[in-house]
Design a protein around this motif. Structure first.
Motif, PDB file in Angstrom:
ATOM      1  N   ALA A 287     -12.428 -34.806   4.242  1.00 35.65           N
ATOM      2  CA  ALA A 287     -12.508 -34.765   5.705  1.00 35.65           C
ATOM      3  C   ALA A 287     -12.688 -33.327   6.199  1.00 35.65           C
ATOM      4  CB  ALA A 287     -11.248 -35.380   6.315  1.00 35.65           C
ATOM      5  N   PHE A 288     -11.893 -32.408   5.662  1.00 37.25           N
ATOM      6  CA  PHE A 288     -12.032 -31.002   6.049  1.00 37.25           C
ATOM      7  C   PHE A 288     -13.414 -30.459   5.690  1.00 37.25           C
ATOM      8  CE2 PHE A 288      -7.212 -30.784   5.340  1.00 37.25           C
ATOM      9  CZ  PHE A 288      -6.933 -30.890   6.692  1.00 37.25           C
ATOM     10  N   ALA A 289     -13.959 -30.928   4.576  1.00 37.78           N
ATOM     11  CA  ALA A 289     -15.277 -30.448   4.134  1.00 37.78           C
ATOM     12  C   ALA A 289     -16.341 -30.697   5.200  1.00 37.78           C
ATOM     13  CB  ALA A 289     -15.661 -31.123   2.821  1.00 37.78           C
ATOM     14  N   GLU A 290     -16.249 -31.831   5.898  1.00 32.70           N
ATOM     15  CA  GLU A 290     -17.239 -32.146   6.923  1.00 32.70           C
ATOM     16  C   GLU A 290     -17.169 -31.167   8.093  1.00 32.70           C
ATOM     17  OE1 GLU A 290     -19.648 -34.357   6.461  1.00 32.70           O
ATOM     18  OE2 GLU A 290     -18.736 -34.588   4.470  1.00 32.70           O
ATOM     19  N   VAL A 291     -15.992 -30.632   8.370  1.00 30.02           N
ATOM     20  CA  VAL A 291     -15.864 -29.613   9.415  1.00 30.02           C
ATOM     21  C   VAL A 291     -16.447 -28.292   8.936  1.00 30.02           C
ATOM     22  CG1 VAL A 291     -14.282 -28.418  10.967  1.00 30.02           C
ATOM     23  CG2 VAL A 291     -13.730 -30.731  10.179  1.00 30.02           C
ATOM     24  N   LEU A 292     -16.124 -27.925   7.700  1.00 30.46           N
ATOM     25  CA  LEU A 292     -16.553 -26.630   7.170  1.00 30.46           C
ATOM     26  C   LEU A 292     -18.066 -26.558   7.004  1.00 30.46           C
ATOM     27  CD1 LEU A 292     -13.708 -25.955   4.587  1.00 30.46           C
ATOM     28  CD2 LEU A 292     -13.841 -25.329   7.006  1.00 30.46           C
ATOM     29  N   LYS A 293     -18.717 -27.702   6.823  1.00 30.10           N
ATOM     30  CA  LYS A 293     -20.176 -27.724   6.766  1.00 30.10           C
ATOM     31  C   LYS A 293     -20.801 -27.307   8.100  1.00 30.10           C
ATOM     32  CE  LYS A 293     -20.375 -31.440   3.292  1.00 30.10           C
ATOM     33  NZ  LYS A 293     -20.663 -32.886   3.074  1.00 30.10           N
ATOM     34  N   LEU A 294     -20.021 -27.374   9.174  1.00 30.10           N
ATOM     35  CA  LEU A 294     -20.513 -27.019  10.510  1.00 30.10           C
ATOM     36  C   LEU A 294     -20.283 -25.548  10.834  1.00 30.10           C
ATOM     37  CD1 LEU A 294     -19.225 -30.167  12.459  1.00 30.10           C
ATOM     38  CD2 LEU A 294     -21.528 -29.758  11.560  1.00 30.10           C
ATOM     39  N   ASP A 295     -19.632 -24.819   9.913  1.00 31.39           N
ATOM     40  CA  ASP A 295     -19.456 -23.380  10.094  1.00 31.39           C
ATOM     41  C   ASP A 295     -20.827 -22.705  10.009  1.00 31.39           C
ATOM     42  OD1 ASP A 295     -18.633 -20.766  10.202  1.00 31.39           O
ATOM     43  OD2 ASP A 295     -17.520 -20.784   8.316  1.00 31.39           O
ATOM     44  N   GLY A 296     -21.199 -22.022  11.079  1.00 31.70           N
ATOM     45  CA  GLY A 296     -22.518 -21.406  11.152  1.00 31.70           C
ATOM     46  C   GLY A 296     -23.433 -22.114  12.120  1.00 31.70           C
ATOM     47  N   SER A 297     -23.031 -23.296  12.569  1.00 27.07           N
ATOM     48  CA  SER A 297     -23.824 -24.008  13.570  1.00 27.07           C
ATOM     49  C   SER A 297     -22.931 -24.341  14.765  1.00 27.07           C
ATOM     50  CB  SER A 297     -24.460 -25.266  12.967  1.00 27.07           C
ATOM     51  OG  SER A 297     -23.465 -26.108  12.391  1.00 27.07           O
ATOM     52  N   VAL A 298     -22.144 -25.391  14.646  1.00 26.12           N
ATOM     53  CA  VAL A 298     -21.235 -25.766  15.737  1.00 26.12           C
ATOM     54  C   VAL A 298     -20.095 -24.756  15.860  1.00 26.12           C
ATOM     55  CG1 VAL A 298     -19.654 -27.537  16.582  1.00 26.12           C
ATOM     56  CG2 VAL A 298     -21.800 -28.194  15.492  1.00 26.12           C
ATOM     57  N   TYR A 299     -19.575 -24.299  14.717  1.00 31.33           N
ATOM     58  CA  TYR A 299     -18.471 -23.341  14.703  1.00 31.33           C
ATOM     59  C   TYR A 299     -18.917 -22.072  13.991  1.00 31.33           C
ATOM     60  CZ  TYR A 299     -16.190 -27.883  15.325  1.00 31.33           C
ATOM     61  OH  TYR A 299     -15.859 -29.128  15.767  1.00 31.33           O
TER      62      TYR A 299
END
Length: 632
Positions: A287-299
């Protein structure tokens, strides 16, 4: 068919204080809507959902002007201030949450009332228990009426339901964090039914029910509201809205908490702080991995300590912190507030009145927490540095403030630190003086070492405004009103740290999951690099328990004074140990000829009694089978 009094808010967003909304059980002739009308179109339905955002409790803003939101071993308030809940916690009186008006956990607001979501001051809004129960009911009303949403497009219907599923899980989690096992409520009680929802036998059971709701939310929520047709109405003002990233972050957090030692051992004897439920931890990783994939775009992960300030306080009035390019760490928080007194009190919570010139009573940063967590510039804890197992000793007992982790200097005021150099700041206020005149503390206290000031030898300044080395001081540099500091419920660094913790217990320090490329060791080194520290020592990485200790220490420093500590030391099953139970100060004289640690309080904390808040007695009498928490 039910009638509702609803504030129709055409997406006012959440940028300003007081997301205007009204209690959904209130009814007034001029604003009565039937359920069909509420859910007949997107604007009405979203107006109803918006009231749930206003029920999200801001821990940092919800106290009285006598600020306190730090309940762990990281902060101390004088035992004479028994009106503060942290003082009652030190005494083991957890039941005081019921009558305490000055804490975010209190049953009533600071006036002794239920609290109103209309109020601009968060301290006058519902607190955790009442807000969560209202939020669960509201979410269930939305889900119950899904078939009435015939006037909504498929995307609109999805986002309404997605928010409702998220909030149903979130508000259950808020109760679970403090009270533990709790029935998972999925229907609306009308007052005439027999309540037969049983309290589950394990925390895991409730967490898995919440997990299903987070999964339902993820299916329906957008990645970015600004990119959706329904979000165009408030384009650019959608900060704080629930997204896929938000839901994934809380899905992971819910699973990690359920996997943690306190919940895994389920109040049974023999708790071991290094033993987790590895299956739940592995689910949390994904679950956390899906957030970290957004680092550089959404976050975006803040790259240095200077940029980091925009995550905490360095943003203009009435705007969200954590949204600046290069430091876009905001994932979820309570609604931002424009009430100036609330933000000033929060930002100056760690600094005494005679410096900050606010009505806030200073909450003192404890020596024990700083000593055990804020280590050395070589990347080692003070304990490991002194042992000389990993290199030459750098800690100097005659100057304990030297050679420390750079974050020590960013977030802590210590004796002789300079507050400012401007001529407008009186000379006696420019230098922080925290000394005591003799080892027995019988002499005159230092300039700011007195009642309602620093009781420990330190001040914390993580949210305290500073411009070019000039810190706010009400006696000469009154800049605090320009900024908006606030505590964020979950931010990107927190997700990285939770990911590393869950990954380490499920796969070890050096193995990446299939869902993301980084190992737990790489995550910790990424965070340390930002702080200007060397990588974690290989010998520490090779020792599973030692690496977990270091991972937790990194979390303690990075999230220091952000209101996570009390939950962490409880879920890790360590709150009753001496290191976390005994709060200390650091005594020294003006010349620094000696430094002496002294006990301030030995907190009453037994496992498992003092790990969970007791339920109010009448809550356990609704029906047979709702057992009270252990020891109460």
């Amino acid at each position: 068919m039910k009638n509702f009094k609803v504030k129709i808010v055409l997406f006012l967003g959440l940028m300003l204080s007081a997301l205007a909304c009204e209690e959904y059980l209130d009814v007034a002739p001029e604003s009565v809507l039937t359920e069909e009308e509420v859910f007949s179109n997107f604007d009405n339905a979203q107006g109803f959902v918006d009231e749930m955002y206003a029920l999200v409790v801001s821990y940092g803003f919800s106290g009285h002007s006598f600020m306190e939101y730090l309940m762990g071993d990281d902060a101390y308030n004088s035992g004479t201030q028994s009106f503060k809940y942290s003082v009652r916690l030190d005494r083991g009186e957890l039941e005081n949450w019921i009558n305490n008006k000055y804490c975010y956990l209190g049953k009533d607001d600071h006036r002794g009332q239920d609290g109103s979501t209309n109020d601009a001051q968060p301290r006058r809004r519902p607190r955790v228990w009442r807000a969560s129960m209202q939020g669960i009911r509201k979410a269930n009303i939305v889900i119950r009426n899904r078939d009435l949403m015939v006037g909504l497009t498929e995307d609109e219907r999805n986002v309404i339901l997605g928010q409702a599923y998220f909030f149903r899980a979130y508000f259950h989690n808020e109760i679970m964090k403090f009270w533990g096992r709790f029935p998972y409520i999925t229907r609306v009680f009308d007052g005439s039914e027999v309540i037969d929802v049983q309290r589950p036998d394990t925390y895991e059971e409730c967490a898995l029910a919440a997990n299903k709701d987070y999964e339902e939310a993820i299916k329906r929520l957008p990645v970015d509201w600004d990119n959706e047709s329904y979000g165009k109405k408030t384009l650019g003002n959608n900060a704080g809205r629930i997204t896929k990233g938000t839901a994934y972050a809380f899905k992971g957090k819910n699973l990690l908490f359920a996997a943690s030692p306190l919940m895994h051992f389920n109040n049974q004897p023999g708790i071991d702080t290094y033993t987790y439920n590895t299956e739940l931890a592995a689910m949390a990783v994904d679950a956390f991995a899906e957030v970290l994939k957004l680092d550089g775009s959404v976050y975006s992960f803040a790259q240095n300590l200077e940029d980091y300030k925009t995550v905490f306080w360095n943003v203009p009035r009435n705007t969200w912190p954590g949204l600046e390019p290069g430091a876009k760490e905001l994932i979820f928080a309570a609604p931002a507030v424009s009430h100036t007194g609330s933000t000033i009190s929060f930002m100056s919570d760690g600094v005494p009145r005679d410096l900050a010139r606010t009505s806030t009573q200073c909450t003192s940063a404890t020596h024990n927490f700083i000593y055990h967590n804020f280590g050395m510039a070589n990347g080692l804890s003070i304990e490991d540095d002194i042992s000389e197992k990993y290199g030459p000793k750098t800690y100097d007992e005659t100057n304990p403030f030297a050679n420390r982790d750079p974050r020590f200097y960013e977030w802590i005021f210590a004796d002789r630190d300079v507050l400012g150099t401007r001529a407008s700041i009186p000379a006696k206020h420019r230098t922080i003086r925290l000394y005591v005149e003799d080892p027995d503390d019988n002499g005159n206290p230092g300039e700011h070492r007195k009642s309602n000031a620093s009781l420990t030898g330190y001040m914390q300044k993580k949210f305290y405004p500073e411009i070019n080395g000039e810190y706010h001081s009400g006696v000469g540099n009154n800049i605090i009103r320009r900024f908006t500091g606030m505590r964020i419920h979950v931010r990107l660094t927190d997700v990285y740290l939770m990911y590393a913790e869950a990954l380490h217990v499920s796969k070890g320090a050096n193995t990446a999951p299939a869902s993301f490329s980084m190992t737990a060791e790489q995550v910790i080194n990424k965070i340390r690099t930002r702080a200007g520290l060397p990588n974690i020592h290989p010998a520490i990485v090779a020792d599973n328990n030692k690496f977990m200790d270091e991972l937790r220490r990194e979390r303690s420093v990075e999230l220091s004074y952000e209101g996570h500590r009390w939950m962490d030391i409880r879920r890790w099953g360590v709150a009753h140990e001496d290191k976390y139970r005994i709060k200390t100060e650091l005594r020294f004289d003006k010349a620094w000829s000696y430094f002496q640690e002294a006990v301030l309080v030995d907190r009453v904390c037994d496992y498992p009694k003092h790990y969970w808040l007791p339920f109010e007695q009448n809550q356990t009498q609704f029906y047979e089978g709702f057992d009270q928490n252990p020891g109460w």
